[in-house]
Design a protein around this motif. Structure first.
Motif, short mmCIF file in Angstrom:
data_model
loop_
_atom_site.label_atom_id
_atom_site.label_comp_id
_atom_site.label_asym_id
_atom_site.label_seq_id
_atom_site.Cartn_x
_atom_site.Cartn_y
_atom_site.Cartn_z
N ILE A 1 0.85 -1.20 0.00
CA ILE A 1 0.00 0.00 0.00
C ILE A 1 0.88 1.24 0.00
N LYS A 2 0.61 2.14 -0.94
CA LYS A 2 1.36 3.39 -1.03
C LYS A 2 0.78 4.35 -0.01
N ARG A 3 1.60 4.77 0.95
CA ARG A 3 1.12 5.55 2.09
C ARG A 3 1.03 7.05 1.75
N GLU A 4 0.17 7.35 0.79
CA GLU A 4 -0.09 8.74 0.45
C GLU A 4 -0.77 9.48 1.61
N ASP A 5 -1.37 8.72 2.51
CA ASP A 5 -2.01 9.34 3.66
C ASP A 5 -1.02 10.04 4.58
N LEU A 6 0.26 9.70 4.47
CA LEU A 6 1.27 10.27 5.35
C LEU A 6 1.88 11.57 4.84
N GLU B 1 -1.02 12.48 -11.49
CA GLU B 1 -0.09 11.73 -12.34
C GLU B 1 1.26 11.54 -11.66
N GLU B 2 1.52 12.30 -10.62
CA GLU B 2 2.79 12.22 -9.90
C GLU B 2 2.76 11.19 -8.76
N ILE B 3 1.63 10.54 -8.55
CA ILE B 3 1.54 9.54 -7.48
C ILE B 3 2.46 8.35 -7.77
N LEU B 4 2.38 7.83 -8.98
CA LEU B 4 3.21 6.67 -9.35
C LEU B 4 4.61 7.11 -9.72
N THR B 5 5.60 6.33 -9.30
CA THR B 5 7.00 6.61 -9.61
C THR B 5 7.57 5.46 -10.45
N ALA B 6 8.78 5.64 -10.92
CA ALA B 6 9.42 4.59 -11.72
C ALA B 6 9.55 3.30 -10.92
N THR C 1 -14.61 11.34 -7.56
CA THR C 1 -14.94 12.18 -8.72
C THR C 1 -14.16 11.79 -9.97
N GLY C 2 -13.20 10.86 -9.84
CA GLY C 2 -12.50 10.35 -11.02
C GLY C 2 -11.15 10.97 -11.30
N GLY C 3 -10.75 11.98 -10.53
CA GLY C 3 -9.49 12.65 -10.81
C GLY C 3 -8.27 11.80 -10.51
N THR C 4 -8.30 11.13 -9.36
CA THR C 4 -7.13 10.34 -8.95
C THR C 4 -6.88 9.19 -9.91
N ILE C 5 -7.92 8.44 -10.23
CA ILE C 5 -7.72 7.30 -11.12
C ILE C 5 -7.29 7.78 -12.51
N SER C 6 -7.77 8.93 -12.95
CA SER C 6 -7.37 9.45 -14.25
C SER C 6 -5.87 9.73 -14.28
N GLY C 7 -5.35 10.30 -13.19
CA GLY C 7 -3.92 10.54 -13.11
C GLY C 7 -3.13 9.25 -13.12
N LEU C 8 -3.60 8.25 -12.41
CA LEU C 8 -2.93 6.95 -12.37
C LEU C 8 -2.95 6.29 -13.75
N ILE C 9 -4.08 6.38 -14.43
CA ILE C 9 -4.20 5.81 -15.78
C ILE C 9 -3.16 6.44 -16.70
#
Length: 312
Positions: free
Chosen positions: A31-36, A162-167, A181-189
């Motif tokens: 799990i990517k701890r974006e909550d932190l 789009e900056e959530i995922l890294t190499a 609302t679809g924004g987060t998944i759109s960035g991941l896509i």
């Protein structure tokens, strides 16, 4: 305020935490701890606000106006981030009955303490939030402002997500996230590696989200799994409460009951149903939202249900 200097006080680095559960078929989960990222502007809220605040500064705006419900993570995040970056903030709140209940509502009280002014509107009027005449009415009352959409989703928000995922995340076969609302998944896509499939778990009923996502998504590497909304937005039951609390006990990762908790429940349930191929590597995106637990626990106590745990 440049991109290199955009930050909030008390920010912390993000990392991928392995979930130590013995899954069948050699499936692994992290799990990517974006909550932190930040205690109040955490997860996708920081990502969505980053470029919007930069844009507001570039337009010399001094006020942010946005929309949200009684326990909105977005409302709390805009209030705090706005204060820290020198903006006045206005929240258009769904539910005119809430106008005399601010002191009883942890989210609205927090936003008010951080300088946000409120306008409470009926649910019927709230549905007009995207109409030009309604926005003009708000401008006539509140003056010039930078408009941040409900949930923060627009092109700039997607750019931030789009900056959530890294190499380093390219080792994962599946990336899973909750969908509001679809924004987060759109960035991941948009930022996913060629080998990755993005799975979204809507917190709302209905298939309308696919059309919303297609506005921003530039790839066809995704799917929505709509079986884990637990009755709709904001709905939870005893099974979900017990799952979230057990997950916290085993992994020391708090989950919110509106978004990430349902997504994690769904992924683990699908693993048990052999939805994922053997040896799959799955990354869960923790989108934050933990500030809403306090308000949810008040409602759970009123219903004489167990409360959600966020610490030992």
């Amino acid at each position: 305020m440049s991109l290199s200097t955009f930050k909030l006080k008390s920010m912390k680095p993000v990392f991928n935490q392995p979930i130590n559960i013995d899954f069948p078929n050699a499936i692994s989960l992290a799990i990517k701890r974006e909550d932190l990222i930040h205690p109040f502007v955490s997860g996708n809220k920081f990502r969505k606000l980053k470029y919007n605040l930069l844009q507001a500064k570039s337009e010399n705006k001094t006020t942010l106006l946005t929309f949200g419900g009684a326990f909105s993570n977005h409302i709390a995040a805009v209030a705090f981030a706005g204060k820290e970056h020198g903006f006045k903030t206005i929240g258009i709140i769904r539910g005119d009955e809430l106008s005399n209940k601010i002191a009883e509502n942890p989210t609205l009280k927090f936003a008010q303490e951080n300088g946000m002014k409120f306008e409470f509107v009926s649910r019927e009027e709230y549905r007009l939030k995207s109409e030009d005449f309604f926005i003009e009415k708000l401008k006539n009352k509140w003056g010039d402002f930078y408009l941040v959409p409900e949930g923060g989703t627009n092109e700039l928000a997607v750019k931030g997500c789009e900056e959530i995922l890294t190499a380093e995340d390219s080792v994962f076969d599946y990336v899973c996230c909750a969908v509001g609302t679809g924004g987060t998944i759109s960035g991941l896509i948009n930022s996913a590696a060629p080998n990755q499939k993005i799975l979204g778990f809507p917190a709302l009923k209905g298939d309308f989200l696919k059309d919303e996502i297609r506005i921003f998504a530039r790839k066809d590497n995704w799917n929505l799994i709509s079986d884990y909304h637990f009755g709709g937005y904001g709905k939870i039951n005893l099974d979900l409460i017990e799952f979230i609390n057990a997950f916290f006990e085993e992994n020391k990762v708090p989950l919110d009951p509106i978004y990430t908790g349902k997504m994690v429940f769904g992924v683990i349930d699908l693993i048990g149903k052999k939805y994922f191929p053997a040896y799959s590597k799955i990354l869960l995106i923790h989108t934050g939202g933990l500030q809403g637990i306090e308000g949810m626990n008040i409602k759970l106590m009123q219903k004489k249900l167990p409360i959600l745990k966020t610490n030992d």
